[in-house]
Design a protein around this motif. Sequence first.
Motif, short mmCIF file in Angstrom:
data_model
loop_
_atom_site.label_atom_id
_atom_site.label_comp_id
_atom_site.label_asym_id
_atom_site.label_seq_id
_atom_site.Cartn_x
_atom_site.Cartn_y
_atom_site.Cartn_z
N TRP A 207 0.84 -1.21 0.00
CA TRP A 207 0.00 0.00 0.00
C TRP A 207 0.86 1.25 0.00
N PHE A 208 1.90 1.26 0.82
CA PHE A 208 2.79 2.42 0.86
C PHE A 208 3.52 2.59 -0.47
N LYS A 209 3.89 1.50 -1.11
CA LYS A 209 4.55 1.60 -2.41
C LYS A 209 3.61 2.16 -3.46
N ARG A 210 2.37 1.73 -3.42
CA ARG A 210 1.40 2.18 -4.41
C ARG A 210 1.07 3.65 -4.25
N TYR A 211 0.99 4.12 -3.00
CA TYR A 211 0.57 5.50 -2.74
C TYR A 211 1.72 6.34 -2.18
N ILE A 213 3.66 8.64 -3.39
CA ILE A 213 3.63 10.07 -3.69
C ILE A 213 2.64 10.78 -2.76
N ALA A 214 1.47 10.18 -2.57
CA ALA A 214 0.47 10.77 -1.67
C ALA A 214 0.98 10.76 -0.24
N VAL A 215 1.64 9.68 0.17
CA VAL A 215 2.18 9.59 1.54
C VAL A 215 3.27 10.64 1.75
N PHE A 216 4.15 10.76 0.76
CA PHE A 216 5.21 11.77 0.87
C PHE A 216 4.62 13.17 0.96
N SER A 217 3.58 13.42 0.20
CA SER A 217 2.90 14.72 0.27
C SER A 217 2.32 14.94 1.66
N GLY A 218 1.77 13.87 2.24
CA GLY A 218 1.23 13.96 3.59
C GLY A 218 2.31 14.30 4.61
N VAL A 219 3.51 13.72 4.44
CA VAL A 219 4.63 14.01 5.34
C VAL A 219 5.04 15.48 5.22
N VAL A 220 5.14 15.96 3.99
CA VAL A 220 5.56 17.35 3.76
C VAL A 220 4.52 18.33 4.32
N TYR A 248 2.06 12.79 15.24
CA TYR A 248 1.70 11.37 15.19
C TYR A 248 1.49 10.94 13.73
N ILE A 249 0.76 11.73 12.98
CA ILE A 249 0.52 11.43 11.56
C ILE A 249 1.83 11.48 10.78
N GLN A 250 2.60 12.54 10.99
CA GLN A 250 3.86 12.73 10.27
C GLN A 250 4.80 11.55 10.48
N LYS A 251 5.00 11.17 11.73
CA LYS A 251 5.97 10.12 12.05
C LYS A 251 5.54 8.76 11.53
N GLY A 256 6.41 4.49 7.56
CA GLY A 256 5.95 3.56 6.54
C GLY A 256 6.65 3.76 5.22
N LEU A 257 6.86 5.01 4.84
CA LEU A 257 7.53 5.33 3.58
C LEU A 257 8.96 4.83 3.58
N VAL A 258 9.68 5.08 4.66
CA VAL A 258 11.09 4.69 4.73
C VAL A 258 11.26 3.17 4.83
N ILE A 259 10.43 2.53 5.65
CA ILE A 259 10.53 1.07 5.78
C ILE A 259 10.22 0.40 4.44
#
Length: 367
Positions: A207-211, A213-220, A248-251, A256-259
């Motif tokens: 799921w993290f691989k598929r999304y 870009i969206a996850v990275f945007s959420g982190v930023v 909490y959301i950011q971390k 998930g993105l890094v793992i």
Amino acid sequence: MHTSQPQFIEPLHLFRGLAIIAIVGAHAWSFMIFWTGQLDSTALETLFAVTESLFHGSTLYFALISGLLFSLVLSDRSYLSFYKNKLLNVVLPYSVISLFYYSLYGGWEGDSGGFTGFAMALLYGQANIHLWYIPVLLSLYVLTPFLWHLINNNKRVIVSVLIMLAPLVISRSPFPDFLKPQTFVYFIGAYTVGLFVGRYYQQVLAWFKRYQIAVFSGVVISSIFICLSYFTDFPEFGWFSMRQSLIYIQKLLFAGLVIQWLDCVCNVKYQSRFRDTKERKSDTLRNYVFRFLSRLGGMAFSVYFIHVYCMGWIIYAAQTWILATRSVVEIGLLGLASLIGSILMSMLLTWIIQKITGKYSRKLIGA
């Protein structure tokens, strides 16, 4: 469904190395600022806001990793074995390190000192400023059978979901009273996320691989709002802090993105004869970085225990200089030096203790 996993999961081990860097980073600049003065300029306020946005709350990574490791590795073992391991490799070194700090800071002196004072320091993680997390961690271990039962019981899935979402509305307590009931709720949420993700590890990584870009945007986006919260009045009342909810959301998103990225890198099969010299040099550099992170991951617990002691010496050495200038550039660079120096000093001390005490080092310093 949860499937059996190897005892050593390289992406998590490497991420633990990154996690301890982030935790030390949460102290490097803030200690350099507040152990030598205050936020007495707009430039220092900006430096503090940026570094806090990047590193504050990184202890969440440790809670998440603990949940993941139980779910992926330890859940097949008996709880007796689990608690024996934690008693020897967490409680015992925590007690030894607490004794060191308690004695170093004169805890045995005065009416409030002595054995009773040491017992209270152990109970509340007060032997040094960063040890508050260990009582929280021990509470996670105590609750593990209950939380793991919830994760594996489809009829009670809503309860585990509510526990994972609770930190969005119940925030950890701020400095200096870290150890309040809401702090336990906050970290129990992250630990439960780790248990849940471990049970569906490959699906979550996909799921993290598929999304991504969206996850990275959420982190930023969450990082920007966290930074802004240091300059504006974000909602905070009672046990709720919008900043801590965003952290909490950011971390969790960043973890998930890094793992997921580390999992991809660790599973790539290289064929050197098809790569040019530049690519091989890049691989060599990456291997050096990964070897360092792997070594740091193995020493993460010890570095966590020791780094504040090493950081204190670095700040003491720079204190006169900082007091004379209060320059944001100098404090920024010295904060970076504190981050790197305290990690390397902690690793060196860990290595020396390992060489002296051999197989007993893990029970003394956690590595």
